[in-house]
Design a protein around this motif. Structure first.
Motif, short mmCIF file in Angstrom:
data_model
loop_
_atom_site.label_atom_id
_atom_site.label_comp_id
_atom_site.label_asym_id
_atom_site.label_seq_id
_atom_site.Cartn_x
_atom_site.Cartn_y
_atom_site.Cartn_z
N PRO A 28 0.83 -1.21 0.00
CA PRO A 28 0.00 0.00 0.00
C PRO A 28 0.86 1.26 0.00
CG PRO A 28 -0.94 -1.62 1.49
CD PRO A 28 0.39 -2.18 1.03
N GLY A 29 0.51 2.18 -0.86
CA GLY A 29 1.28 3.40 -1.03
C GLY A 29 2.16 3.38 -2.28
N ASP A 30 2.41 2.18 -2.84
CA ASP A 30 3.20 2.10 -4.07
C ASP A 30 2.47 2.82 -5.20
OD1 ASP A 30 5.13 0.65 -2.80
OD2 ASP A 30 4.66 -1.27 -3.75
N ARG A 31 3.21 3.61 -5.96
CA ARG A 31 2.61 4.37 -7.06
C ARG A 31 2.93 3.71 -8.39
NH1 ARG A 31 0.38 8.95 -5.36
NH2 ARG A 31 0.98 9.77 -3.31
N LEU A 32 1.89 3.52 -9.19
CA LEU A 32 2.03 2.86 -10.49
C LEU A 32 1.21 3.65 -11.51
CD1 LEU A 32 1.51 -0.79 -9.14
CD2 LEU A 32 3.70 0.23 -9.84
N GLN A 33 1.01 3.06 -12.68
CA GLN A 33 0.21 3.71 -13.72
C GLN A 33 -0.79 2.72 -14.32
OE1 GLN A 33 2.15 6.93 -16.28
NE2 GLN A 33 3.86 5.54 -15.93
N LEU A 34 -1.89 3.27 -14.77
CA LEU A 34 -2.90 2.51 -15.51
C LEU A 34 -2.92 3.02 -16.94
CD1 LEU A 34 -5.69 0.88 -15.80
CD2 LEU A 34 -6.76 3.08 -15.22
N LEU A 35 -2.98 2.10 -17.90
CA LEU A 35 -3.16 2.49 -19.29
C LEU A 35 -4.61 2.24 -19.67
CD1 LEU A 35 -1.52 3.53 -21.76
CD2 LEU A 35 -1.47 1.16 -22.56
N TYR A 36 -5.31 3.30 -20.04
CA TYR A 36 -6.72 3.19 -20.43
C TYR A 36 -6.93 4.03 -21.67
CZ TYR A 36 -11.84 3.58 -20.14
OH TYR A 36 -13.18 3.53 -20.40
#
Length: 851
Positions: A819-827
């Motif tokens: 929790p707290g890890d930052r990632l990205q979503l491709l949409y």
């Protein structure tokens, strides 16, 4: 499309038909050849491959189908099977990479191509968007003024399925494990009746005699339903016409000197494709009216003009498509004659997916049908693994499992209505939430008239009409300040009323029509060991208690998840979801003991279910039930036989939405009276009917609850899905050894909750992903894959109205799962920042539902 020759000489001698075989495979197209090839690779011997036609091209769809592969697909199972098939074709030396372009003539299609880019990234397929000029640079015969752009992937290829099948078949023959019987017709299938169990396959009767067998695989394409019927089994598909023509010769194409020198072109908005075939241009269409052909109307080899699946061309159906092709390619086709034209037959199923696996009616009788060229070798491997290991290793076949269909979905009427509807959607833009228009209103709750009067918007689940939201709750949108979604795609098959109903349930109370639940009662002196053998969690609990439990595959993946309530010492009730009821029923019935010590009864058509949840639910139910309803007297997880306003019912205190309340089961004949009693008792409490949009999406996501077929699959263990309990029961159960190993080794990935930090796209418009397997990326934009090669993708998505965040579920490798890890979503081919959150964002201590 034209006949493929391989240089293989006809067999000079006809092998003797064996009296016995371990596995008989019926059909020597790409699928049947792939099945025997993979069975041989896995160590099987005494195999028989049977086809009524001559080899190498016995006359099925493999011999004429257009032989190209576009690997990108939105559906995970199809994408993985296609990529695996392409890998195998390449290993066999029959895969030519030529690239492919999907064209857009409309803005809506350009948006769809951005969605295609997203799916390509999920599966690791190289792709890019093209301008019209870039399209013309790669395919100079395309009229750039007719299009807005294109989607290009260099991974598209053409293959030779007849040659591939020949190689696989001859390898198995050379190893001495396969007997090939060409020009041999299957006349019957013999089954062995078994007391208290479904029958099992026993023998294949051919034009040359009888073969005793352990397993039979039906891989004969459009003839599969007819062959399955010989054993009393069903394979729900229909043959359908796919029109194709070759125009040639064309100088530009002949001068290349290649079979294919230009990318394959799919003109998506006209539902057509164009591809070079030596000096000709092949044009195929999914735009003509659906032409369905009953299997019994397919001509025999002797009657057929060419082959049985190459039927006479009907020019009237293709005339508009030919004009579209001339518009796209202009001068290239001017004056070019039609060299070859055919109404080619292919297989369609009622939900547009394959039909794979052990049939519902007969054990050890397998379906490998409605498989197209692009999925053939992968599907062959999947079936071979399924037979060998008890479940496939390649991927979860949840979407293609032949047992998924309910009885009404196996009828000719249903099959034909649905196939007519989706044929023209082959190249269509199909939304992940899209609803069927045909074959509706098969099953309704007994109080359907009541919900219809409230303006229910119904979504279908295996024939059941389920209220998704209610127009009568429109006033709640303003009351709770719920916003609409600005993008039409994101709000399609959705309403802001769902989020408003969610908030109302959290504040007051909601009443949910759950009559689509599939309910099975099992009883008898052997019922406890029977259930313990199938379930991960201990079923031998006190009468009146329930358990939630996964069911596993032999190798420890999640096969199902459901709730079981103990009604008596020797009687239990199993409750599972509408979408998986048919699969689960077959699984439980297959494992019934042969001594008759357990009786199985499907109560789904005789019991309805109503859910009541929210802070005021206990007060509401206490007014009409004849039992105390406090947590002390009626604790969470317990069930009681009750009388509600004169109606006998069973109440189970459980929650999938994270609020205090019950599932109430009652006879269908008393369903309307029960609904009315609940509504009347809740009137002054402002308890309102709310839709499955709350129950199945927003409520469960805020609690971090997983859903079978989306978040729960056979590719992940209960350890990775967060379903492992502190201890493991003593009783043995299917998948236990693998489960213990998974617990000891620890997870390679973990099912996580993520929140979208900023939903605005590049234009500043908020976006709301539709749970279409969108990829989760690192902060640097790299694709995330765990140690077992499984991609991180969105498995569920929806708003969390009570927590004010849009929520996503995805499996993440452990190094990304904190929790707290930052990632990205491709949409839609745009990146959005996301953060890993705790699994349950709403009431993580469960205080509300146990209050």
């Amino acid at each position: 499309m034209t006949e493929v020759t391989t240089g293989e000489a006809p067999h000079s001698t006809i092998p003797e038909q064996p009296a016995r075989a371990r596995i008989a495979v019926i059909g020597a197209g790409i699928v049947g050849n792939s099945v025997v090839g993979h069975l041989a690779k896995l160590g099987w011997t005494d195999l028989v491959l049977i086809d009524k036609g001559p080899l190498p091209n016995p006359g099925g769809s493999t011999g004429h189908a257009s032989n190209f592969i576009f690997p990108t697909d939105h559906h995970r199972e199809i994408a993985l099977l296609t990529l695996e098939s392409q890998r195998q074709y390449a290993a066999l030396g029959v895969n030519i990479r030529c690239g492919g372009i999907e064209l857009a003539r409309s803005r809506e299609r350009m948006e769809e191509l951005r969605r295609r880019m997203t799916s390509a990234r999920t599966w690791g397929i190289e792709a890019q968007l093209l301008t019209p000029d870039q399209v013309v640079a790669r395919a100079p015969f395309v009229n750039g003024e007719a299009i807005l752009g294109g989607f290009y992937t260099p991974a598209a290829s053409v293959v030779d399925p007849v040659q591939a099948g020949t190689i696989l078949r001859e390898r198995a023959e050379a190893e001495g494990v396969l007997t090939v019987l060409e020009n041999t017709e299957v006349l019957g299938l013999e089954v062995e009746p078994r007391p208290f169990r479904r029958p099992a396959i026993g023998a294949v009767v051919t034009s040359r005699g009888t073969i005793e067998v352990e397993h039979v695989v039906i891989a004969c394409g459009v003839w599969s339903p007819r062959v399955a019927a010989m054993a009393g089994a069903t394979i729900p598909l229909t043959p359908a016409v796919h029109q194709m023509v070759d125009l040639g010769p064309i100088d530009l194409l002949r001068e290349t000197g290649n079979e294919i020198a230009f990318p394959i072109v799919r003109d998506m908005d006209t539902f057509m494709y164009e591809r070079q075939r030596h000096d000709a241009m092949e044009i195929g269409s999914y735009a003509h009216e659906p032409i369905l052909v009953p299997p019994d109307d397919i001509p025999s080899l002797a009657e057929a003009e060419r082959t049985p699946t190459e039927m006479p061309f009907t020019a009237k159906h293709f005339a508009p498509q030919l004009e579209h092709a001339r518009d796209l390619m202009g001068e290239l086709l001017t004056g070019v004659p039609v060299r070859y034209a055919v109404n080619g037959l292919l297989s369609l199923t009622p939900d547009a997916q394959q039909v794979l696996g052990e049939t519902a009616e007969v054990e050890r009788l397998w379906s490998a049908a409605s498989v197209w060229i692009k999925e053939g070798p992968g599907s062959g491997r999947l079936i071979a693994e399924w037979i060998t290991y008890g479940y496939p290793r390649l991927c979860d076949p949840h979407g293609s499992d032949v047992t998924r269909f309910q009885p009404h979905e196996r009828t000719q009427r249903h099959i034909r209505e649905r196939c007519r509807e989706h044929f023209n959607k082959t190249y269509g833009i199909v939304h992940p939430r899209e609803q069927w228009e045909s074959a509706r209103d098969v099953h309704r709750a007994p109080f359907h008239d009541r919900t219809a009067a409230l303006g229910a918007e119904y979504h279908e689940a295996r024939g059941w009409e389920r209220p998704q939201w209610y127009a009568s709750n429109q006033d709640l949108v303003a009351r709770y300040g719920v916003s609409d979604r600005p993008c039409e795609w994101d709000r399609r098959w959705w309403s802001p009323i769902i989020d408003a109903e969610h908030l109302h349930l959290r504040e007051k109370a909601g009443i949910v029509d759950l009559s689509a639940f599939q309910i099975f009662d099992v009883s008898g002196p052997g019922v406890v060991p029977y259930l313990e053998r199938l379930t991960v969690n201990r079923c031998d609990c006190p009468v009146g208690r329930s358990i939630y439990t996964p069911l596993l595959t032999p190798e420890g993946g999640i096969r199902a998840d459901l709730t079981i309530l103990r009604l008596a010492h020797d009687r239990f009730r199993i409750v599972t979801g509408a979408l998986d009821g048919a699969r689960d029923r077959v699984w439980f019935e297959r494992h019934l003991p042969g001594d008759g010590s357990v009786q199985f009864a499907d109560r789904s058509a005789t019991l309805c279910t109503i859910g009541v949840w929210g802070p005021r639910a206990e007060s509401l139910v206490a007014r009409i039930a004849d039992v105390p309803c406090t947590q002390e007297a009626f604790p969470y997880g317990s069930g009681r036989e009750v009388v509600i306003d004169g109606n006998r019912a069973t109440m189970l205190r459980i929650s999938y939405v994270g609020e205090n309340g019950w599932e109430i089961y009652a006879p269908m004949s008393r369903g309307t009276e029960l609904w009315d009693a609940i509504r009347e008792a809740g009137h002054d409490l402002d308890a309102r009917p709310v839709g499955v949009g709350v129950y199945g999406t927003t409520g469960r996501l805020e609690k971090g609850y997983a859903m079978m077929g989306a978040d729960l699959t056979s590719e992940y263990s209960p350890v990775e899905a967060g379903l492992a309990r502190p201890g493991v029961k003593k009783a043995d159960f299917i998948g236990k050894a693998a489960y213990l190993k998974a617990r000891a080794e620890g997870p390679a990935a973990k099912l996580c909750m993520l929140t979208i930090d900023d939903p605005a796209d590049g234009s500043g418009t908020p976006r709301f992903p539709t749970a279409g397997s969108e990829p989760i990326l690192t902060r640097a934009g790299e694709r995330i894959v765990d140690a077992r090669g499984r991609e991180s993708r969105v498995t569920s998505a929806g708003m969390g109205p009570s927590v004010g965040k849009y929520l996503l579920m995805a499996y993440l490798p452990i190094e990304h799962a904190t929790p707290g890890d930052r990632l990205q979503l491709l949409y839609m081919n745009e990146r959005f920042p996301v953060t890993v959150a705790r699994r349950a964002l709403f009431d993580p201590g469960n205080a509300r539902m146990k209050a």
